[in-house]
Scaffold this active site. Structure first.
Site, PDB file in Angstrom:
ATOM      1  N   ASN A 265       0.856  -1.185   0.000  1.00  0.00           N
ATOM      2  CA  ASN A 265       0.000   0.000   0.000  1.00  0.00           C
ATOM      3  C   ASN A 265       0.894   1.239   0.000  1.00  0.00           C
ATOM      4  O   ASN A 265       1.460   1.595   1.028  1.00  0.00           O
ATOM      5  CB  ASN A 265      -0.881  -0.039   1.262  1.00  0.00           C
ATOM      6  CG  ASN A 265      -1.744   1.197   1.404  1.00  0.00           C
ATOM      7  OD1 ASN A 265      -1.894   1.977   0.477  1.00  0.00           O
ATOM      8  ND2 ASN A 265      -2.318   1.369   2.595  1.00  0.00           N
TER       9      ASN A 265
ATOM     10  N   LYS B 151      -0.064   4.187  -0.289  1.00  0.00           N
ATOM     11  CA  LYS B 151      -0.812   5.352   0.224  1.00  0.00           C
ATOM     12  C   LYS B 151      -0.642   6.525  -0.762  1.00  0.00           C
ATOM     13  O   LYS B 151      -0.514   6.285  -1.957  1.00  0.00           O
ATOM     14  CB  LYS B 151      -0.365   5.698   1.647  1.00  0.00           C
ATOM     15  CG  LYS B 151      -0.353   4.462   2.552  1.00  0.00           C
ATOM     16  CD  LYS B 151      -0.236   4.778   4.005  1.00  0.00           C
ATOM     17  CE  LYS B 151      -0.214   3.475   4.799  1.00  0.00           C
ATOM     18  NZ  LYS B 151      -0.260   3.679   6.241  1.00  0.00           N
TER      19      LYS B 151
ATOM     20  N   HIS C 117      -9.495   0.849   4.734  1.00  0.00           N
ATOM     21  CA  HIS C 117      -8.248   1.069   5.467  1.00  0.00           C
ATOM     22  C   HIS C 117      -8.537   2.023   6.632  1.00  0.00           C
ATOM     23  O   HIS C 117      -9.403   2.888   6.529  1.00  0.00           O
ATOM     24  CB  HIS C 117      -7.195   1.673   4.528  1.00  0.00           C
ATOM     25  CG  HIS C 117      -5.843   1.754   5.157  1.00  0.00           C
ATOM     26  ND1 HIS C 117      -5.491   2.778   6.012  1.00  0.00           N
ATOM     27  CD2 HIS C 117      -4.771   0.936   5.092  1.00  0.00           C
ATOM     28  CE1 HIS C 117      -4.251   2.575   6.435  1.00  0.00           C
ATOM     29  NE2 HIS C 117      -3.790   1.466   5.896  1.00  0.00           N
TER      30      HIS C 117
ATOM     31  N   GLU D 252      -7.119   4.570   7.654  1.00  0.00           N
ATOM     32  CA  GLU D 252      -7.033   6.000   7.301  1.00  0.00           C
ATOM     33  C   GLU D 252      -8.317   6.463   6.613  1.00  0.00           C
ATOM     34  O   GLU D 252      -8.737   7.603   6.764  1.00  0.00           O
ATOM     35  CB  GLU D 252      -5.792   6.245   6.428  1.00  0.00           C
ATOM     36  CG  GLU D 252      -4.517   6.175   7.264  1.00  0.00           C
ATOM     37  CD  GLU D 252      -3.296   5.640   6.555  1.00  0.00           C
ATOM     38  OE1 GLU D 252      -3.249   5.637   5.313  1.00  0.00           O
ATOM     39  OE2 GLU D 252      -2.371   5.195   7.268  1.00  0.00           O
TER      40      GLU D 252
ATOM     41  N   GLU E   8      -5.346  -4.954  10.772  1.00  0.00           N
ATOM     42  CA  GLU E   8      -4.354  -3.906  10.981  1.00  0.00           C
ATOM     43  C   GLU E   8      -4.697  -3.130  12.251  1.00  0.00           C
ATOM     44  O   GLU E   8      -5.562  -2.243  12.216  1.00  0.00           O
ATOM     45  CB  GLU E   8      -4.358  -2.937   9.801  1.00  0.00           C
ATOM     46  CG  GLU E   8      -4.026  -3.575   8.475  1.00  0.00           C
ATOM     47  CD  GLU E   8      -3.458  -2.537   7.528  1.00  0.00           C
ATOM     48  OE1 GLU E   8      -2.268  -2.631   7.223  1.00  0.00           O
ATOM     49  OE2 GLU E   8      -4.196  -1.621   7.134  1.00  0.00           O
TER      50      GLU E   8
ATOM     51  N   GLY F 148       2.285   2.525  10.839  1.00  0.00           N
ATOM     52  CA  GLY F 148       3.228   3.637  10.710  1.00  0.00           C
ATOM     53  C   GLY F 148       3.926   4.026  11.999  1.00  0.00           C
ATOM     54  O   GLY F 148       4.551   5.088  12.067  1.00  0.00           O
TER      55      GLY F 148
ATOM     56  N   SER G 190       3.354  -1.808  10.498  1.00  0.00           N
ATOM     57  CA  SER G 190       4.794  -1.819  10.773  1.00  0.00           C
ATOM     58  C   SER G 190       5.483  -3.131  10.401  1.00  0.00           C
ATOM     59  O   SER G 190       6.394  -3.592  11.095  1.00  0.00           O
ATOM     60  CB  SER G 190       5.066  -1.451  12.238  1.00  0.00           C
ATOM     61  OG  SER G 190       4.644  -0.123  12.485  1.00  0.00           O
TER      62      SER G 190
END
Ligand code: PGA
Length: 239
Positions: free
Chosen positions: A8, A10, A93, A95, A163, A169, A201
């Site tokens: 990904n 992003k 996701h 985010e 996740e 991150g 991560s």
């Protein structure tokens, strides 16, 4: 058995990055025993598709709209992504859930749209640190899982990515027991056996341990998928 590696990117990358990065990692993409799905931002889908020619790597996107076409300025449909050569789309996701207020109902209809376009949905679920610390991680994630999947789900058109939000991150990963416990819970909750990925991560340093855990069928990689040497090692990790 091969493992999935979903990259990904992003909102990262550029024409220069695509042109420099992909030729270097192409030999690893060609020889890997794993199934790699590369998910660049929309503007680079076509150039990544061209750069991946001759490799078994699949092209994926990071989001789509629920409708197939229409007056939705600025949006991109699953049908268009399939037309561009995508075979997968990341949906839900964390985010998207937090920064763009996507809830389980919206995610479920996006997953339906991905299936209707003949692609695989990579559906993300995961708990916040607050939820983990309050002891409700399993309950929250299995509820998200059930609420995000439409009846069109099959073993071939859907992948689940667990996740934990606090691991994305941050350089912090759950201890192996926490991953095992959540994957076992998802495996038990699901009526169909779906591939279960871990994300958050993932690096070249922890990939082998993560791959060795029960009910971990692959990984979703963010930051490390943009760095040549770490990503090469992840692609080449023994499944
Ligand atoms: P990370 O991101 O690997 O940089 O933690 C994972 C993700 O957000 O999918």
């Amino acid at each position: 058995m091969e493992k999935f590696i979903v990259a990904n990117w992003k909102m990262n990358g550029s024409n220069t990055f695509v042109n420099d990065f992909l030729p270097i990692i192409k030999p690893s993409l060609s020889s890997t025993l794993n199934k790699v799905i590369l998910c660049p931002p929309f503007p680079y889908l076509e150039s990544v598709r061209v750069a991946l020619a001759g490799t078994p790597t699949l092209l994926g996107a990071q989001n789509c709209h629920t409708a197939s076409h229409g007056a939705y300025t600025g949006e991109v449909s699953a049908t268009m992504l399939a037309d561009l050569g995508c075979s997968a789309v990341i949906i839900g996701h964390s985010e998207r859930r937090t920064l763009f207020a996507e809830d389980d109902a919206l995610i479920k209809s996006k997953v339906s749209a991905v299936h209707a376009a003949g692609m695989r949905a990579i559906v993300c679920v995961g708990e916040s640190l607050y939820v983990r610390e309050s002891g409700n991680a399993i309950e929250t994630v299995t509820r998200q899982f059930q609420a995000s999947l439409p009846p069109s789900v099959t073993a071939h058109n859907t992948i689940i990515a667990y996740e934990p939000v606090w691991a994305i991150g941050t350089g912090i990963t759950p201890i192996p027991e926490e991953i095992i416990e959540m994957h076992q819970a998802l495996y038990t909750t699901s009526k169909i056996v779906l591939p279960l990925l871990y994300g958050g991560s993932v690096t070249d340093l922890n990939i082998e341990e993560i791959f060795s855990l029960p009910h971990v069928d692959g990984v979703l990689v963010g930051g490390s998928s943009l760095k040549v040497a770490p990503f090469q090692k992840i692609i080449e990790a023994k499944p």
